[in-house]
Design a protein around this motif. Structure first.
Motif, short mmCIF file in Angstrom:
data_model
loop_
_atom_site.label_atom_id
_atom_site.label_comp_id
_atom_site.label_asym_id
_atom_site.label_seq_id
_atom_site.Cartn_x
_atom_site.Cartn_y
_atom_site.Cartn_z
N ASP A 75 65.86 28.67 59.18
CA ASP A 75 65.18 29.89 58.76
C ASP A 75 65.32 30.93 59.87
O ASP A 75 65.44 30.57 61.03
CB ASP A 75 63.70 29.65 58.49
CG ASP A 75 63.47 28.65 57.38
OD1 ASP A 75 64.29 28.60 56.45
OD2 ASP A 75 62.47 27.91 57.45
N TRP A 76 65.28 32.20 59.50
CA TRP A 76 65.37 33.26 60.50
C TRP A 76 64.28 34.29 60.28
O TRP A 76 63.72 34.42 59.20
CB TRP A 76 66.74 33.93 60.48
CG TRP A 76 67.00 34.72 59.23
CD1 TRP A 76 67.46 34.23 58.04
CD2 TRP A 76 66.79 36.11 59.04
NE1 TRP A 76 67.55 35.24 57.12
CE2 TRP A 76 67.16 36.41 57.70
CE3 TRP A 76 66.34 37.13 59.85
CZ2 TRP A 76 67.08 37.69 57.18
CZ3 TRP A 76 66.27 38.41 59.32
CH2 TRP A 76 66.64 38.68 57.99
N LYS A 77 63.98 35.02 61.36
CA LYS A 77 62.94 36.05 61.32
C LYS A 77 63.30 37.09 62.37
O LYS A 77 63.69 36.75 63.49
CB LYS A 77 61.59 35.42 61.63
CG LYS A 77 60.45 36.38 61.77
CD LYS A 77 59.20 35.61 62.14
CE LYS A 77 58.12 36.56 62.57
NZ LYS A 77 56.90 35.87 62.95
N TRP A 86 59.67 34.72 57.44
CA TRP A 86 60.72 33.72 57.55
C TRP A 86 61.52 33.65 56.26
O TRP A 86 60.96 33.62 55.18
CB TRP A 86 60.13 32.34 57.83
CG TRP A 86 59.54 32.21 59.19
CD1 TRP A 86 58.22 32.25 59.52
CD2 TRP A 86 60.25 32.04 60.42
NE1 TRP A 86 58.06 32.10 60.87
CE2 TRP A 86 59.30 31.97 61.45
CE3 TRP A 86 61.59 31.93 60.75
CZ2 TRP A 86 59.65 31.80 62.79
CZ3 TRP A 86 61.94 31.76 62.08
CH2 TRP A 86 60.97 31.70 63.08
N ARG A 128 64.17 29.01 63.11
CA ARG A 128 63.56 27.69 62.98
C ARG A 128 64.66 26.75 62.53
O ARG A 128 65.25 26.94 61.47
CB ARG A 128 62.45 27.70 61.93
CG ARG A 128 61.11 27.93 62.50
CD ARG A 128 59.99 27.63 61.53
NE ARG A 128 60.25 28.04 60.16
CZ ARG A 128 59.34 28.48 59.32
NH1 ARG A 128 58.10 28.59 59.72
NH2 ARG A 128 59.64 28.81 58.10
N LYS A 155 65.74 22.70 61.87
CA LYS A 155 65.30 21.31 61.70
C LYS A 155 66.55 20.44 61.75
O LYS A 155 67.47 20.61 60.96
CB LYS A 155 64.61 21.12 60.35
CG LYS A 155 63.35 21.92 60.20
CD LYS A 155 62.81 21.81 58.80
CE LYS A 155 61.77 22.88 58.58
NZ LYS A 155 61.52 23.15 57.18
N GLU A 208 62.02 19.70 64.98
CA GLU A 208 62.00 21.07 64.50
C GLU A 208 61.85 22.01 65.70
O GLU A 208 60.92 21.88 66.47
CB GLU A 208 60.85 21.28 63.52
CG GLU A 208 60.86 22.65 62.90
CD GLU A 208 59.84 22.80 61.79
OE1 GLU A 208 59.51 23.94 61.46
OE2 GLU A 208 59.38 21.78 61.26
N ALA A 218 61.67 25.99 67.20
CA ALA A 218 61.44 27.42 66.99
C ALA A 218 62.01 28.10 68.22
O ALA A 218 61.51 27.91 69.33
CB ALA A 218 59.97 27.71 66.82
N GLU A 264 63.42 28.14 73.69
CA GLU A 264 62.47 27.50 72.77
C GLU A 264 61.06 27.98 73.08
O GLU A 264 60.68 28.11 74.25
CB GLU A 264 62.56 25.99 72.90
CG GLU A 264 61.75 25.25 71.87
CD GLU A 264 61.93 23.75 71.93
OE1 GLU A 264 61.37 23.07 71.07
OE2 GLU A 264 62.61 23.26 72.84
N THR A 265 60.26 28.22 72.05
CA THR A 265 58.90 28.69 72.26
C THR A 265 58.02 27.54 72.76
O THR A 265 58.32 26.37 72.57
CB THR A 265 58.30 29.23 70.95
OG1 THR A 265 58.25 28.17 69.98
CG2 THR A 265 59.11 30.39 70.40
N SER A 317 56.64 25.32 69.99
CA SER A 317 57.64 24.38 69.48
C SER A 317 57.75 23.17 70.40
O SER A 317 57.83 22.03 69.94
CB SER A 317 58.98 25.08 69.36
OG SER A 317 60.00 24.17 69.01
N ARG A 368 56.84 19.32 69.23
CA ARG A 368 57.80 18.23 69.32
C ARG A 368 57.29 17.10 70.21
O ARG A 368 57.50 15.93 69.94
CB ARG A 368 59.16 18.73 69.83
CG ARG A 368 59.92 19.49 68.79
CD ARG A 368 61.37 19.77 69.13
NE ARG A 368 61.61 20.28 70.46
CZ ARG A 368 62.27 19.63 71.41
NH1 ARG A 368 62.76 18.44 71.18
NH2 ARG A 368 62.46 20.18 72.59
#
Length: 131
Positions: free
Chosen positions: A32-34, A40, A56, A58, A63, A65, A87-88, A91, A95
């Protein structure tokens, strides 16, 4: 270079081993993109990835972000690939929590030395299962 195809970027950033796997993941809705205030949205393999977008992803590792920091359409060393994104913190924490939950689940291994149960072992299992 101002943009790169999404499947090429995911392959170059080493999220997937092959470009075909990256393309398949996009088609299955695992990417997914934003950008900015846009919600999203699922990414198509041919969609252009730009610096500053949030993704995002997976895959088998979990997963992610991430924020796109750089563009590349060539798969290089892992150290270079890690510089293409950031990576945030949320996220990373999510994980880590999933990894801890997996570690907490007990793993049952077979106790048979030959690798498969004998006729007697199968009878005992059937009795335990109520058959």
């Amino acid at each position: 270079m101002t943009s790169v195809r999404m499947d090429k970027w995911l392959w170059a950033a080493r999220f997937f081993k092959t470009r075909a796997l990256a393309s398949k993941a996009c088609e299955l809705g695992r990417v997914d993109w934003k950008k900015g205030e846009i919600a999203w949205q699922p990414a198509k393999p041919s969609r252009e990835a730009h610096v500053g977008e949030m993704l995002r992803v997976k895959n088998d590792s979990g997963e992610f972000a991430i924020e796109v920091l750089g563009l590349s359409d060539v798969r290089g060393p892992a150290a270079v690939a890690q510089g293409l994104y950031r990576e945030t913190d949320e996220s990373k924490a999510a994980r880590a929590a999933v990894l801890e939950a997996k570690k907490a689940v007990p793993v049952y291994e077979s106790t048979w030395e030959s690798g498969r149960p004998t006729k007697r072992d199968r009878r005992v299992m059937s009795r335990l299962r109520g058959r």
